[in-house]
Enzyme design. Structure first.
Site, mmCIF file in Angstrom:
data_model
loop_
_atom_site.group_PDB
_atom_site.id
_atom_site.type_symbol
_atom_site.label_atom_id
_atom_site.label_comp_id
_atom_site.label_asym_id
_atom_site.label_seq_id
_atom_site.Cartn_x
_atom_site.Cartn_y
_atom_site.Cartn_z
ATOM 1 C CG PHE A 11 -1.595 1.208 1.618
ATOM 2 C CD1 PHE A 11 -2.203 2.053 0.688
ATOM 3 C CD2 PHE A 11 -1.628 1.574 2.969
ATOM 4 C CE1 PHE A 11 -2.820 3.233 1.099
ATOM 5 C CE2 PHE A 11 -2.248 2.740 3.383
ATOM 6 C CZ PHE A 11 -2.830 3.581 2.449
ATOM 7 C CB THR A 36 3.724 -11.429 1.451
ATOM 8 O OG1 THR A 36 3.157 -10.113 1.582
ATOM 9 C CG2 THR A 36 5.200 -11.401 1.842
ATOM 10 C CG ASP A 59 12.424 -12.878 2.075
ATOM 11 O OD1 ASP A 59 12.511 -11.907 2.853
ATOM 12 O OD2 ASP A 59 12.022 -14.005 2.422
ATOM 13 C CB THR A 100 9.344 -9.904 7.404
ATOM 14 O OG1 THR A 100 9.269 -10.998 6.496
ATOM 15 C CG2 THR A 100 9.277 -8.608 6.616
ATOM 16 C CB THR A 125 4.029 1.888 13.070
ATOM 17 O OG1 THR A 125 2.743 2.050 13.686
ATOM 18 C CG2 THR A 125 4.758 0.774 13.815
ATOM 19 C CG ASP A 126 0.819 5.731 15.473
ATOM 20 O OD1 ASP A 126 0.718 4.550 15.053
ATOM 21 O OD2 ASP A 126 -0.163 6.505 15.527
ATOM 22 C CD GLU A 127 -0.394 -0.078 15.074
ATOM 23 O OE1 GLU A 127 -0.383 -1.200 15.605
ATOM 24 O OE2 GLU A 127 -1.053 0.189 14.055
ATOM 25 C CE1 TYR A 153 3.371 -3.659 11.669
ATOM 26 C CE2 TYR A 153 1.981 -2.393 13.160
ATOM 27 C CZ TYR A 153 2.800 -2.458 12.033
ATOM 28 O OH TYR A 153 3.035 -1.321 11.296
ATOM 29 C CB SER A 156 8.034 -7.287 14.960
ATOM 30 O OG SER A 156 7.031 -6.686 14.161
ATOM 31 C CE LYS A 157 7.293 -1.127 11.170
ATOM 32 N NZ LYS A 157 7.891 -1.139 9.803
ATOM 33 N N PRO A 208 -17.949 -5.584 10.560
ATOM 34 C CG PRO A 208 -16.097 -6.961 10.159
ATOM 35 C CD PRO A 208 -17.091 -6.101 9.466
ATOM 36 N N GLY A 278 -5.823 -7.502 23.401
ATOM 37 C CA GLY A 278 -4.845 -6.443 23.712
ATOM 38 C C GLY A 278 -5.065 -5.157 22.932
HETATM 39 P P1 NAD Z 1 1.427 -3.638 3.264
HETATM 40 O O1 NAD Z 1 1.181 -4.867 4.058
HETATM 41 O O2 NAD Z 1 0.361 -3.100 2.381
HETATM 42 O O3 NAD Z 1 2.713 -3.858 2.325
HETATM 43 C C1 NAD Z 1 3.864 -4.529 2.770
HETATM 44 C C2 NAD Z 1 4.674 -4.946 1.532
HETATM 45 O O4 NAD Z 1 5.878 -5.568 1.987
HETATM 46 C C3 NAD Z 1 3.954 -5.970 0.654
HETATM 47 O O5 NAD Z 1 4.075 -5.598 -0.712
HETATM 48 C C4 NAD Z 1 4.703 -7.284 0.916
HETATM 49 O O6 NAD Z 1 4.721 -8.163 -0.187
HETATM 50 C C5 NAD Z 1 6.101 -6.757 1.237
HETATM 51 N N1 NAD Z 1 6.875 -7.700 2.045
HETATM 52 C C6 NAD Z 1 6.463 -8.368 3.160
HETATM 53 N N2 NAD Z 1 7.453 -9.158 3.618
HETATM 54 C C7 NAD Z 1 8.526 -8.963 2.791
HETATM 55 C C8 NAD Z 1 9.846 -9.467 2.762
HETATM 56 N N3 NAD Z 1 10.268 -10.371 3.663
HETATM 57 N N4 NAD Z 1 10.686 -9.044 1.788
HETATM 58 C C9 NAD Z 1 10.267 -8.147 0.851
HETATM 59 N N5 NAD Z 1 9.020 -7.639 0.825
HETATM 60 C C10 NAD Z 1 8.157 -8.040 1.801
HETATM 61 O O7 NAD Z 1 1.913 -2.555 4.310
HETATM 62 P P2 NAD Z 1 1.754 -0.955 4.295
HETATM 63 O O8 NAD Z 1 0.495 -0.586 4.967
HETATM 64 O O9 NAD Z 1 2.058 -0.452 2.938
HETATM 65 O O10 NAD Z 1 2.948 -0.572 5.282
HETATM 66 C C11 NAD Z 1 4.258 -0.318 4.771
HETATM 67 C C12 NAD Z 1 5.173 0.043 5.935
HETATM 68 O O11 NAD Z 1 4.660 1.175 6.616
HETATM 69 C C13 NAD Z 1 5.299 -1.061 6.988
HETATM 70 O O12 NAD Z 1 6.642 -1.092 7.419
HETATM 71 C C14 NAD Z 1 4.378 -0.614 8.098
HETATM 72 O O13 NAD Z 1 4.825 -1.092 9.346
HETATM 73 C C15 NAD Z 1 4.524 0.896 7.996
HETATM 74 N N6 NAD Z 1 3.369 1.686 8.485
HETATM 75 C C16 NAD Z 1 2.116 1.428 8.015
HETATM 76 C C17 NAD Z 1 1.045 2.214 8.443
HETATM 77 C C18 NAD Z 1 -0.357 1.993 7.911
HETATM 78 O O14 NAD Z 1 -1.288 2.637 8.400
HETATM 79 N N7 NAD Z 1 -0.572 1.139 6.926
HETATM 80 C C19 NAD Z 1 1.272 3.265 9.336
HETATM 81 C C20 NAD Z 1 2.573 3.501 9.797
HETATM 82 C C21 NAD Z 1 3.618 2.702 9.336
HETATM 83 P P1 TYD Z 2 -6.447 -1.619 11.370
HETATM 84 O O1 TYD Z 2 -6.846 -1.036 10.063
HETATM 85 O O2 TYD Z 2 -6.183 -3.086 11.471
HETATM 86 O O3 TYD Z 2 -5.169 -0.783 11.862
HETATM 87 P P2 TYD Z 2 -4.391 -0.805 13.298
HETATM 88 O O4 TYD Z 2 -4.929 -1.862 14.149
HETATM 89 O O5 TYD Z 2 -2.977 -1.067 12.884
HETATM 90 O O6 TYD Z 2 -4.598 0.558 13.865
HETATM 91 O O7 TYD Z 2 -7.557 -1.267 12.444
HETATM 92 C C1 TYD Z 2 -7.900 0.063 12.738
HETATM 93 C C2 TYD Z 2 -8.906 0.033 13.883
HETATM 94 O O8 TYD Z 2 -10.121 -0.575 13.411
HETATM 95 C C3 TYD Z 2 -8.460 -0.794 15.070
HETATM 96 O O9 TYD Z 2 -8.904 -0.156 16.274
HETATM 97 C C4 TYD Z 2 -9.184 -2.130 14.907
HETATM 98 C C5 TYD Z 2 -10.471 -1.717 14.205
HETATM 99 N N1 TYD Z 2 -11.058 -2.733 13.295
HETATM 100 C C6 TYD Z 2 -12.390 -3.132 13.445
HETATM 101 O O10 TYD Z 2 -13.118 -2.648 14.327
HETATM 102 N N2 TYD Z 2 -12.889 -4.058 12.579
HETATM 103 C C7 TYD Z 2 -12.148 -4.629 11.588
HETATM 104 O O11 TYD Z 2 -12.661 -5.515 10.845
HETATM 105 C C8 TYD Z 2 -10.789 -4.204 11.440
HETATM 106 C C9 TYD Z 2 -9.909 -4.782 10.354
HETATM 107 C C10 TYD Z 2 -10.285 -3.247 12.319
#
Ligand code: NAD
Ligand code: TYD
Length: 339
Positions: A11, A36, A59, A100, A125-127, A153, A156-157, A208, A278
């Site tokens: 994404f 993946t 990878d 990973t 991530t802020d998490e 998750y 690990s970050k 849900p 959690g």
């Molecule tokens: P995503 O799951 O959409 O994409 C992850 C990509 O990494 C996928 O294309 C997957 O194929 C690839 N990948 C996974 N394992 C791999 C490996 N071993 N080697 C090479 N490629 C691999 O995730 P995203 O939402 O685009 O998040 C991208 C980054 O941003 C992550 O590091 C995530 O922790 C961080 N992040 C995401 C959010 C969010 O809201 N989505 C917010 C803050 C930070």
């Molecule tokens: P998510 O998109 O998984 O992001 P994160 O947990 O990394 O913040 O979830 C965002 C919020 O939405 C989180 O509080 C969990 C909630 N959620 C639901 O209530 N229902 C769902 O089906 C999903 C996927 C998430």
């Protein structure tokens, strides 16, 4: 300038590649991705014929493959998006997250040490800060907030962030870290809250909502995140962490209601289900540092961003319908079937 982008078929990585090829047409972008379940090569179609773009399936844990690629491409900058990114999956099975997110990141940084780079940027991530209580709206995550990750998750970050900072201090590797709040926008995998709710609503399926639906996330339009990373790469200081977020806190239930409103679907589709284990209550970023040092501010207001996002999912049904008709069906059944 050659920029190696890992996880670029996901994404945020894909949105970042589009952003960089547009904003820096003279840069070469090399994308590696393991493809993946979350990686989707069709997302990168718009740039596949761009002469400044190369994709290779790789990878980040594959040390030999990574070293070979560094030898070939000699990247100036590495931006590490590659990760397992979904909290629910990490609760189901943490092992691949540790592999990973931690080992993969260290392999990349070893290659950076071996071949030399101008910058290694870890997309964090802020998490990693854990959560905040709902009844203390005055509290925010700053870069000084102690790490207190709660899920497999986020822990690990957090580990990856600490190792990245250790490589900076120990080996002088020019590392920066961004810690961003929840992103939304085009090409987000439909397991995440916003696209999942859009897809279900369009199919008139139950929406849900975990627990009481009052958990709060701080939402940022993906392009604003991409711009923040670009600024950090060019003007951020090595060894520094930058929090990225737009003061845009929303409860899950209010987002779900907004999506239903946008799509003209009834609120009777909302179904409260068993809470996530959690489950973090509230995330909220204080972005004062990146604003003061780099002049970054979010440009897309949530009201506009969510409209654009819903529109994108309506206009690109094939992209996500292909996903949810495949292996994802088994995942959905496992996670939501008896919830
Ligand atoms: P995503 O799951 O959409 O994409 C992850 C990509 O990494 C996928 O294309 C997957 O194929 C690839 N990948 C996974 N394992 C791999 C490996 N071993 N080697 C090479 N490629 C691999 O995730 P995203 O939402 O685009 O998040 C991208 C980054 O941003 C992550 O590091 C995530 O922790 C961080 N992040 C995401 C959010 C969010 O809201 N989505 C917010 C803050 C930070
Ligand atoms: P998510 O998109 O998984 O992001 P994160 O947990 O990394 O913040 O979830 C965002 C919020 O939405 C989180 O509080 C969990 C909630 N959620 C639901 O209530 N229902 C769902 O089906 C999903 C996927 C998430």
């Amino acid at each position: 300038m050659t920029v190696l982008v890992t996880g670029g078929a996901g994404f945020i990585g894909a949105n970042f590649i589009f952003y960089m090829l547009r904003e820096h047409p003279d840069y070469r972008i090399v994308c590696i991705d393991k493809l993946t379940y979350a990686g989707n090569l069709s997302t990168l179609k718009p740039v596949e014929s761009n002469g400044n773009f190369r994709f290779e399936r790789l990878d980040i844990c594959d040390r030999q493959g990574i070293y070979r690629l560094f030898q070939e491409e000699k990247p100036d900058i590495v931006v590490n998006f590659a990760a397992e990114s979904h909290v629910d999956r990490s609760i189901d099975d943490p092992s691949v997250f540790l592999q990973t997110n931690i080992i993969g990141t260290s392999v990349l940084m070893d290659a950076c040490r071996e071949y030399g780079i101008k910058r290694f940027h870890q997309v964090g991530t802020d998490e990693v800060y854990g959560d905040l209580p709902l009844d203390r709206p005055d509290l925010f995550f700053t870069e000084q907030t102690p790490l207190r990750a709660s899920s497999p998750y986020s822990s690990s970050k957090a580990s990856a962030d600490m190792i990245a900072m250790a490589y900076h201090r120990t080996y002088g590797l020019p590392v920066t870290i961004s810690r961003c709040s929840n992103n939304y926008g085009p090409y987000q995998f439909p397991e995440k809250l916003i696209p999942l709710m859009i897809a279900n609503a369009l199919a008139d399926k139950p929406l849900p909502v975990y627990g009481d639906g009052l958990n709060v996330r701080d939402w940022l339009y993906v392009e604003d995140h991409c711009r923040a990373i670009d600024l950090i790469l060019h003007n951020g200081r090595p060894g520094e962490v930058y929090n990225v977020g737009g003061h845009n806190e929303m409860s899950n239930i209010s987002i779900v209601r907004l999506i239903l409103g946008e799509l003209g679907k009834p609120e009777s589709l909302i179904t409260y289900v068993t809470d996530r284990k959690g489950h973090d209550r509230r995330y909220a970023i204080d972005p004062a540092k990146i604003h003061a040092e780099l002049g970054w501010l979010p440009e897309t207001k949530f009201a506009d961003g969510i409209k654009k996002t819903v529109r994108w999912y309506l206009d690109n049904r094939e992209w996500w319908e292909t996903i949810i008709s495949g292996e994802y069906r088994n995942y959905y059944e496992k996670m939501y079937g008896n919830r």
